[in-house]
Each structure stands twice: as structure tokens, then as C-alpha cells.
Design an enzyme around this catalytic site. Structure first.
Site, short mmCIF file in Angstrom:
data_model
loop_
_atom_site.label_atom_id
_atom_site.label_comp_id
_atom_site.label_asym_id
_atom_site.label_seq_id
_atom_site.Cartn_x
_atom_site.Cartn_y
_atom_site.Cartn_z
N GLU A 93 0.83 -1.20 0.00
CA GLU A 93 0.00 0.00 0.00
C GLU A 93 0.86 1.24 0.00
OE1 GLU A 93 -3.08 -1.31 3.15
OE2 GLU A 93 -2.98 0.86 3.19
N CYS A 337 -3.37 2.97 8.29
CA CYS A 337 -2.29 2.15 7.80
C CYS A 337 -2.65 0.67 7.67
CB CYS A 337 -1.24 2.30 8.89
SG CYS A 337 0.34 1.83 8.48
N1 SAH Z 1 6.25 0.77 12.01
C1 SAH Z 1 6.52 2.17 11.94
C2 SAH Z 1 6.02 2.78 10.67
C3 SAH Z 1 4.53 2.74 10.49
S1 SAH Z 1 3.93 4.27 10.95
C4 SAH Z 1 5.95 2.86 13.16
O1 SAH Z 1 5.29 2.21 13.95
O2 SAH Z 1 6.24 4.03 13.35
C5 SAH Z 1 2.33 3.91 11.20
C6 SAH Z 1 1.68 5.00 11.99
O3 SAH Z 1 0.31 4.87 11.66
C7 SAH Z 1 1.82 4.84 13.48
O4 SAH Z 1 2.63 5.79 14.06
C8 SAH Z 1 0.43 5.14 13.96
O5 SAH Z 1 0.42 6.44 14.47
C9 SAH Z 1 -0.43 5.20 12.78
N2 SAH Z 1 -1.56 4.32 12.91
C10 SAH Z 1 -1.63 2.99 12.77
N3 SAH Z 1 -2.87 2.56 13.00
C11 SAH Z 1 -3.60 3.64 13.30
C12 SAH Z 1 -4.97 3.85 13.64
N4 SAH Z 1 -5.83 2.85 13.71
N5 SAH Z 1 -5.37 5.10 13.88
C13 SAH Z 1 -4.50 6.14 13.79
N6 SAH Z 1 -3.23 6.02 13.49
C14 SAH Z 1 -2.77 4.77 13.24
#
Ligand code: SAH
Length: 344
Positions: A93, A337
Site C-alpha cells: 500500500e 495504515c
Molecule cells: N512501524 C513504523 C512505521 C509505520 S507508521 C511505526 O510504527 O512508526 C504507522 C503510523 O500509523 C503509526 O505511528 C500510527 O500512528 C499510525 N496508525 C496505525 N494505525 C492507526 C490507527 N488505527 N489510527 C491512527 N493512526 C494509526
């Protein structure tokens, strides 16, 4: 079986070596890089200033083709999600995020994710493999071309898609150097953000790379216990050690860090959270990005109200943390994400 390499696996010096090895002058490497990274071509045959002989040789030695699009979804706010099919059937994605005059691309670094954060869709199906440097760059090239159609040139790259960038360190570093290289994508290091769930040894390694890139830490918990519940990675790399690693990174690189912090109703935005974060950030110059939880049906969380969100932000600001609320983009197209990949 030998697999033929994607040409985007080659750094500039590697491409120069290749050109010399087939008795071509070194400036051919510059021409080829321009065609790939600056002129949005997607085949060797389009590279008009190369001889037929060289084009044939390139076709024999390398693969060079655009990503295969499985799905494209455009949100009301212009945010566009792409789902690409890779050669082995894996899917990635990528998100195009438009601003007034420019575009940011949110890039995936792995097929799936092994870290299993309890709010993120990316980890639900588990992890399959690292993405190769060429697969990382191909996502960016696709969005770069798309952004030109809208006259909002690509200016920023964020590694916040599916996967953990620092768990794919070597391929990531190679990709970042190509994104930054003047002969390749020529995007300034300060416009490249790597986000991590907190893989401490790799944060140290990143600090030694001499790159001026931005580092974002997905903190999400306000102390060790709360982070343990939300992010299993905390059991291996606990909260206090992570904060210590961040302080060391800031000191050695003289760069700020952005902390990402998810706002989940009754879970991460309590008074207790404010007090604990106040202690954790004492004396640290940093930014905090507050991200209201974007509902994922596999998790039983709720998004706080607007009032709760801004109350939390105000409380943090009172003790000197520079906090901004990142309002969700592309909610109508499964913004969070990993959701698009999962829905297939
Ligand atoms: N693995 C790395 C890179 C991915 S970043 C990391 O964890 O930083 C993915 C970002 O998407 C995370 O920081 C989180 O803030 C956000 N994220 C994932 N799922 C989410 C959700 N359900 N709602 C809001 N933000 C989300």
C-alpha cells in the site's frame, strides 16, 4: 535460478561500474538515472539518447517496469491510496497525500508487519518479507508521476506505510540515499521522515548514518505499562530505554525528534497520561504529533471527542511540549495504515 535484478537496485556508483563493465562511458549512468528518476520513464526503450545496443543490453541484464496497480482509491480530500501487486503475489500500500502546492508520499517498507501494535491494521495478517530497495523506490516513482498530473510536485517522503522501516534497515538506507541523491530523486534529507515503533539498536545505527533526515517515534503509550498493552515491541525495548535512546539520538545528531501519539478514548488521553508524559519529556526539545485513533474493526477502541482531543493537547502544551493534532486524511478510503491491503 538466477533472478534478474531490477535496475532500481543499483546505486549511482554501482550503475557507473556496470556501464564501464560493458564498455560504455560513465556518463551513461547519469543519463539512465535521469530517465528513471527524473523523467518518469518506465521502460528502457523510452530512453531516447541511448544506443539500440545499450538498450538491448539493459533489457537483457535488468528488469525495469512500473508497479502493477490492483486498486486506486481517491478520497474526497484528494488523498489517494494505491494497492500494488508485487511479482511474488505480495501486495503493498502506498498513499499520496496532497497539500496546497505539493505532495507527500507515504511509503511501505515491508509486506505485512511483525510488530502487532494493538491499534494498527498492518500487523493483523502478520509479516511476510522485507521490500527490496527497488520496490520501495517504485512506490515513490509512481506517486511522483501521479503528483505531476495534479501539478503538485512530490516534495516529501514519509516511511509510515505498512511495515517497520528500521526492521528493513539496509534496503531502507539504500533507498533513502537514492531519494536524496541529486542525480536520482533529489529530495532533501529534511523532507524524508522515518517512523519507528522503537527498535532501539537501529535508532542508534540510524544516528550514526550522518543523514539529516527526520526521525519519528511511534510512542503511543504514556508509560511502560500502557505501552506494553498497546505495543508488544515494548516488552523487548521498554519505555524508559526508548526515551533514553531518543535523548542520545538528539544529543549525537543535534536533531529533534517527533513523537507520534495515538489518542484512544479512555486509554491514552487521561490526566494520568498527561502527568506521565510530562515526566518523560522533561527537558527534551521535541514535537508531539497527536493522532486521533482511526477505527479498525478488528480492535475495540474508540476515538475521543474533538473536545477531549484539544483538551489533551492544551494540557501537554502547558508543560512546554509542542503538540499538534494530525487530523485524519482519507478516512472515507480506509485511511489507517494497512487497511486497504487487509480488505482485499
Ligand atoms: N512501524 C513504523 C512505521 C509505520 S507508521 C511505526 O510504527 O512508526 C504507522 C503510523 O500509523 C503509526 O505511528 C500510527 O500512528 C499510525 N496508525 C496505525 N494505525 C492507526 C490507527 N488505527 N489510527 C491512527 N493512526 C494509526
Amino acid at each position: 535460478m538466477t533472478t534478474i535484478k531490477d535496475i532500481r537496485e543499483l546505486s549511482y556508483p554501482e550503475l557507473v561500474d556496470y556501464c564501464l563493465s560493458i564498455n560504455e562511458p560513465d556518463y551513461r549512468a547519469t543519463q539512465i538515472f535521469e530517465w528513471i528518476y527524473q523523467k518518469s520513464t518506465s521502460s528502457f526503450d523510452e530512453m531516447r539518447n541511448l544506443s539500440e545496443t545499450l538498450k538491448n543490453q539493459l533489457n537483457k541484464d535488468f528488469v525495469f517496469k512500473p508497479l502493477d496497480i490492483e486498486k486506486k482509491e481517491v478520497s474526497e480530500d484528494g488523498t489517494t491510496k494505491f494497492l500494488f501487486n508485487l511479482d511474488d503475489g505480495q501486495r503493498v500500500e502506498t498513499v499520496l497525500i496532497p497539500a496546497k502546492t505539493r505532495t507527500t508520499v507515504c511509503v511501505s517498507t515491508q509486506a505485512g508487519c511483525k510488530f502487532g501494535c494493538k491499534f494498527c491494521a498492518s500487523g493483523i495478517g502478520g509479516w511476510t518479507r522485507n521490500l527490496a530497495t527497488a520496490e520501495i523506490l517504485a512506490q515513490i516513482l509512481h506517486v511522483k508521476e501521479e503528483s505531476l498530473k495534479h501539478k503538485k510536485p512530490l516534495s516529501h517522503v514519509v516511511f509510515m506505510g505498512v511495515g517497520e522501516p528500521l526492521d528493513n534497515f539496509d534496503y531502507l538506507m539504500k533507498a533513502i540515499r537514492m531519494i536524496n541523491n541529486k542525480k536520482a530523486l533529489n529530495i532533501g534529507a529534511r523532507r524524508i521522515t522515518v517512523s519507528t515503533c522503537g527498535v532501539i539498536p537501529k535508532i542508534h545505527d540510524l544516528g550514526k548514518q550522518g543523514l539529516q533526515i527526520e526521525l519519528a517515534i511511534s510512542l503511543h503509550g504514556f508509560d511502560n505499562d500502557s505501552r506494553n498493552v498497546l505495543m508488544p515491541v515494548n516488552k523487548k525495548y521498554p519505555f524508559n530505554e526508548l526515551m533514553k535512546a531518543c535523548r542520545e539520538y538528539i544529543k549525537s545528531t543535534k536533531r529533534q525528534i517527533t513523537f507520534e501519539y495515538i489518542l484512544i478514548k479512555d486509554v491514552t488521553c487521561s490526566n494520568e497520561a498527561v502527568q506521565s508524559l510530562k515526566k518523560a519529556f522533561q527537558g527534551m526539545i521535541c514535537k508531539m504529533n497527536l493522532i486521533p485513533y482511526n477505527p479498525v474493526k478488528e480492535f475495540d477502541h474508540q476515538t475521543p471527542t474533538r473536545q477531549e482531543i484539544y483538551q489533551f493537547k492544551d494540557q501537554l502544551e502547558k508543560f512546554g511540549v509542542h503538540a499538534t493534532v494530525r487530523m485524519p486524511r482519507g478516512r472515507d478510503i480506509s485511511g489507517a495504515c494497512g487497511q486497504l491491503r487487509l480488505r482485499q
